[in-house]
Design a protein around this motif. Structure first.
Motif, PDB file in Angstrom:
ATOM      1  N   TRP A  16      41.264  33.639  31.750  1.00 40.79           N
ATOM      2  CA  TRP A  16      40.047  34.281  31.609  1.00 40.79           C
ATOM      3  C   TRP A  16      38.909  33.178  31.287  1.00 40.79           C
ATOM      4  CZ3 TRP A  16      38.677  38.526  27.468  1.00 40.79           C
ATOM      5  CH2 TRP A  16      37.123  39.059  27.803  1.00 40.79           C
ATOM      6  N   ASN A  66      40.751  40.565  38.532  1.00 43.88           N
ATOM      7  CA  ASN A  66      41.747  39.621  38.448  1.00 43.88           C
ATOM      8  C   ASN A  66      42.594  40.334  37.124  1.00 43.88           C
ATOM      9  OD1 ASN A  66      43.735  37.611  37.750  1.00 43.88           O
ATOM     10  ND2 ASN A  66      42.050  36.265  37.370  1.00 43.88           N
ATOM     11  N   ARG A 106      45.422  39.552  36.197  1.00 41.94           N
ATOM     12  CA  ARG A 106      46.162  38.513  35.034  1.00 41.94           C
ATOM     13  C   ARG A 106      45.408  38.605  33.575  1.00 41.94           C
ATOM     14  NH1 ARG A 106      46.593  33.647  38.817  1.00 41.94           N
ATOM     15  NH2 ARG A 106      44.519  34.170  39.080  1.00 41.94           N
TER      16      ARG A 106
END
Length: 465
Positions: A229, A427, A429
């Protein structure tokens, strides 16, 4: 003789009740643990006291009963209402039986959201009306009466923010022309018709002007915290273009563009350089920078609205949008990737395709979390991504399906909180819960799981507590 038999029978009943209590608490300790068993014990013993008092003979404990007022008797009942919830997160199996218990009867006397008593007639009429509505009707009523912001208030908030933004932009250009900032613009939910309850917050997006050949982005997995992030922005080609070749070089720390240093410089400007009283007088409002804040914030007081402004330095590189919002207590050179524009675009695109109620469902959820004492840490970002994930599994978002979709979002949230992991829609992840404390996740998970069987309680708790 009959009286003696009656008293013996009563003692046998008492012994049976005591044995039931002991058995219940012993098993509760195995299921709920010590903390949960203690909570259950308080509630069970309080109920036992009420039963004892209701079944006792008039001549028993006269000395104690004579001084007992009605008000003091109600204090015993308040033990049940005031029982604290278990401090640790409960699993779904732990609470399955509690969810099957009868619904809580709604009171006829309620208080306004801020705790002030309402008139003696209005709450009774309103509560009777709400009890007659279906859950679908309650959701739509809550949306109309407590979520939707009047258009005049929205227009005033936007105009006031725009005027302040223009004045700040002019000041920066005249007093600090060397700073590499592009034209500021408004951002946030107020500008995208996704703000709820009140037009009270807007963002000033401050884009950085930079030379792409002198700066490169480092993916989050390659940063010091290994979090996808948060990115880093590295200064390149220092041997050919030494420090000072870029206006952004003044914010470098260890060869990286520091979000922390940039924010500190802007904080000093907002607090010590800008003549806010003069600008406020010009715009007929009072503007005050928030000194004790890690964020760049302004508080604006107008006759009709209160407005909170957040200044957000932003760097756009290709399809990446990075905000100068490093994680708390960690490396100061990190930049948070923003997906806000993609979130809004995706929601509006889906709703436009089938006239869906995704944005309406999101706004109801945002209003609930904003007003609920235990759910305020669930931000619009969290709720938006939960809705987007659900959109992949459910295609029917017509208004008639609002009840089902709302129920599903609550269930999905409980699941994400149970694992302490909410994947970013763009995303997977990225864990959007990564900055929440374990205690916060526990409390929100418990609160939502306790109303899964009756989600309409959330509306009542937010509207009248």
């Amino acid at each position: 003789m009959a009286e003696l038999v009656h008293k013996r029978g009563k003692r046998r009943d008492d012994n049976g009740l005591g044995g039931a209590v002991d058995f219940l608490l012993a098993n509760a300790r195995l299921v709920l643990g010590v903390g949960g068993a203690a909570v259950l014990a308080i509630a069970t013993l309080a109920v036992k006291r009420l039963i004892d008092r209701a079944t006792s003979l008039p001549d028993e404990d006269d000395g104690k009963a004579e001084g007992k007022s009605i008000e003091e008797s109600w204090q015993d009942l308040s033990l049940i209402k005031a029982v604290p919830k278990p401090p640790k997160r409960q699993s779904r199996t732990d609470l399955s039986e509690s969810l099957l218990s009868p619904s809580v009867i709604l009171p006829t006397q309620v208080a306004e959201p801020h705790g002030h008593p309402t008139s003696p007639e209005t709450p009774q009429v309103e509560s009777r009306t709400l009890l007659c509505l279906t859950f679908q009707e309650k959701l739509l009523s809550y949306y109309r009466n407590r979520i939707t912001i009047p258009e005049t208030e929205v227009a005033l908030g936007k105009q006031l923010a725009k005027d302040i933004c223009t004045e700040l932009q002019n000041f920066l250009r005249s007093k600090f022309p060397e700073l590499p900032f592009g034209p500021m613009f408004l951002g946030g939910s107020l500008c995208d018709d996704l703000q709820v309850v009140a037009a009270d917050h807007v963002c000033f997006m401050l884009p950085l002007v930079f030379e792409p050949t002198l700066w490169s982005l480092i993916p989050g997995e390659d940063t010091v915290i290994k979090n996808p992030w948060f990115w880093m922005i590295r200064r390149t080609d220092l041997e050919y273009f030494p420090r000072g070749s870029s206006p952004l070089d003044r914010f470098i720390v260890g060869g990286y563009l520091s979000s922390n240093v940039l924010n500190e410089a802007l904080h000093k400007i907002l607090v010590a350089s800008v003549n806010w009283p003069a600008i406020g007088s010009l715009l007929d409002c009072a503007i005050r920078p928030v000194v004790a804040s890690e964020e760049l914030k302004l508080e604006v007081t107008h006759q009709q609205i209160q407005l909170n402004i957040t200044l957000c330095p932003v760097m756009e590189a290709g399809d990446k949008v990075l905000l100068a919002q490093p994680p708390k207590g960690l490396a100061e050179n990190l930049w948070r990737q923003s997906f806000y524009s993609s979130e809004v675009s995706k929601l509006k695109e889906l709703d436009a395709g089938d006239a869906g109620a995704r944005q309406g469902c999101l706004k109801i959820l945002k209003g609930i979390c904003k007003n609920h004492p235990f759910l305020s840490k669930l931000s619009g970002r969290h709720l938006t991504h939960v809705v987007l994930h659900l959109c992949d599994a459910e295609s029917d978002w017509a208004e008639e399906a609002l009840t089902a979709r709302f129920q599903q979002v609550i269930e999905e949230l409980v699941g994400y909180l149970e694992t302490s992991f909410l994947p970013c829609y763009f995303n997977r992840r990225i864990n959007l819960f990564c900055e929440l404390l374990e205690e916060e996740i526990d409390e929100m998970g418990y609160t939502l799981y306790s109303v899964v069987a009756e989600p309409s309680r959330l509306l009542w708790e937010c509207a009248y507590k």
